[in-house]
Write an enzyme that holds these catalytic residues in place. Sequence first.
Site, PDB file in Angstrom:
ATOM      1  N   VAL A 128       0.836  -1.203   0.000  1.00  0.00           N
ATOM      2  CA  VAL A 128       0.000   0.000   0.000  1.00  0.00           C
ATOM      3  C   VAL A 128       0.871   1.252   0.000  1.00  0.00           C
ATOM      4  O   VAL A 128       0.638   2.200  -0.752  1.00  0.00           O
ATOM      5  CB  VAL A 128      -0.967   0.001   1.205  1.00  0.00           C
ATOM      6  N   PRO A 130      11.003   0.422   8.758  1.00  0.00           N
ATOM      7  CA  PRO A 130      12.147  -0.462   8.998  1.00  0.00           C
ATOM      8  C   PRO A 130      12.418  -1.396   7.812  1.00  0.00           C
ATOM      9  O   PRO A 130      13.561  -1.727   7.520  1.00  0.00           O
ATOM     10  CB  PRO A 130      11.730  -1.256  10.243  1.00  0.00           C
ATOM     11  N   PRO A 142     -20.431   1.162 -41.680  1.00  0.00           N
ATOM     12  CA  PRO A 142     -21.470   1.158 -42.707  1.00  0.00           C
ATOM     13  C   PRO A 142     -22.727   1.937 -42.365  1.00  0.00           C
ATOM     14  O   PRO A 142     -23.614   2.055 -43.202  1.00  0.00           O
ATOM     15  CB  PRO A 142     -21.783  -0.327 -42.855  1.00  0.00           C
ATOM     16  N   ASP A 189     -20.060  13.145 -43.753  1.00  0.00           N
ATOM     17  CA  ASP A 189     -20.536  12.564 -45.003  1.00  0.00           C
ATOM     18  C   ASP A 189     -22.016  12.219 -44.882  1.00  0.00           C
ATOM     19  O   ASP A 189     -22.583  12.175 -43.774  1.00  0.00           O
ATOM     20  CB  ASP A 189     -19.763  11.278 -45.306  1.00  0.00           C
ATOM     21  N   LYS A 232     -21.867  13.488 -50.363  1.00  0.00           N
ATOM     22  CA  LYS A 232     -21.907  13.321 -51.810  1.00  0.00           C
ATOM     23  C   LYS A 232     -22.848  12.181 -52.160  1.00  0.00           C
ATOM     24  O   LYS A 232     -23.035  11.243 -51.387  1.00  0.00           O
ATOM     25  CB  LYS A 232     -20.513  12.997 -52.358  1.00  0.00           C
ATOM     26  N   GLY A 251     -18.225   7.523 -43.934  1.00  0.00           N
ATOM     27  CA  GLY A 251     -18.775   6.180 -43.932  1.00  0.00           C
ATOM     28  C   GLY A 251     -17.695   5.155 -44.255  1.00  0.00           C
ATOM     29  O   GLY A 251     -16.719   5.461 -44.948  1.00  0.00           O
ATOM     30  N   GLY A 252     -17.848   3.955 -43.743  1.00  0.00           N
ATOM     31  CA  GLY A 252     -16.878   2.900 -44.025  1.00  0.00           C
ATOM     32  C   GLY A 252     -15.516   3.210 -43.457  1.00  0.00           C
ATOM     33  O   GLY A 252     -15.369   3.589 -42.297  1.00  0.00           O
ATOM     34  N   ASP A 253     -14.476   3.051 -44.284  1.00  0.00           N
ATOM     35  CA  ASP A 253     -13.095   3.301 -43.882  1.00  0.00           C
ATOM     36  C   ASP A 253     -12.550   4.449 -44.735  1.00  0.00           C
ATOM     37  O   ASP A 253     -12.729   4.448 -45.957  1.00  0.00           O
ATOM     38  CB  ASP A 253     -12.254   2.040 -44.090  1.00  0.00           C
TER      39      ASP A 253
END
Length: 425
Positions: A26, A46, A180, A203, A225, A256-258
Amino acid sequence: MAIQDIYPTALRLLGRPVLVVGGGPVAERRAKGLLDAGAKVTVVAPVATDNLRGLAASGLLTWEPREYRTSDLDGVWFVQTATGTAAVDTQVSADAEAQRIWCVNASDHEASAAWTPAVAVVDDVKIAINAGGDPRRAMALRNAVATALETGDLPLRRHRKPDAAGKTPAGSVALVGGGPGDSGLITVRGRRLLGQADVVVADRLGPRELLKELAPDVRVIEVGKTPGHHPVPQLEINRILVDEALQGNRVVRLKGGDPYVLGRGGEEAEFCRQNGVEVEVVPGVTSAISVPAAAGIPVTHRGLAKGFSVVTGHEELSEVPARPDHTVVLLMGVAQLRDSAAALAGSGLPLDTPVGIVENGYLPDQRVTIGTLGTIADQAEAVGVANPAVIVIGDVVRVSPFAPQHFKTADYSTITPNRPRVRSN
């Protein structure tokens, strides 16, 4: 001690002398925490743990290998007792009280003048929780709060922008793949950055529901888009990201997505770096793989397909293998579906090759349409297939639970649907 008796505060102990009485586990934990705060730590005991002795040997703290003396409190700002012996801890606590020094008594939290909270650090936020002196309860609550901050369920956004000199610190850009569309499919890192954002450049696709959870003063700039319609050109999107970051904002480009799979993320990252803006890329669950999975269609499957290609138009189809055992995934391909089917057939792909179209993957209005290379264009027109949709071409479509029975074999008919509500046309 009633909970109302506690006045929560935080101590700044940088460079100030503090005392730890005790040398066990502790005491070791408390000494390390005090060192992290920049305090000048003296340990009196000690016997000390190997780690405490190592810290002393390296000069990070001072260890006095002896019993406690009242004079050890001279010049000390703060005391932690952790000897494991109630009488000693009580004596230290009483001596500290007499000298008006705040002391944490590890042996008796009810009599202690101060409590040590359960602590966690997330980003630049330090969480400290007291739970009525119950350390296990405090740790459980601390862990829950820390997890909520890390996942973005609690806001971690800064509101004070100017620094001590009155200057606005540099902003940053994060290109976040939102997956997605289902809000549960964004990564933990992406969700956290979204919760820290000052500006979100969004997006049309991706987890739109998460935008409703943003603070009222977070600005959302819509740049979505659709095929053939780009109301905000890519160069303008690049400029928005850089301009907002240069104003000191934390900017999230929610895609969206990657962002690096047919998402123009590479262009945006390059433009930010060219203009001196720090940029981070957070991968997302790409729709090319996840949306077919929503309809129970794997892009590869033992005995059916060992590889797959992802394309966006029929022009590239002449370059992919025209075999039912090589999966072709078409993104943004609804308008050119008839031409794409003809191009693949012209390359030698059999007309009876299965084709699946998944619209609005993982969303409540998800729909699956399944046919063959020779029939799918007419089927899509008949039912009004529209973007966003992912088209999968190849024998893997046979695995889908929504494929007609004559497509299936005994080996490929056991996949269960991700979304029971979807229907086959």
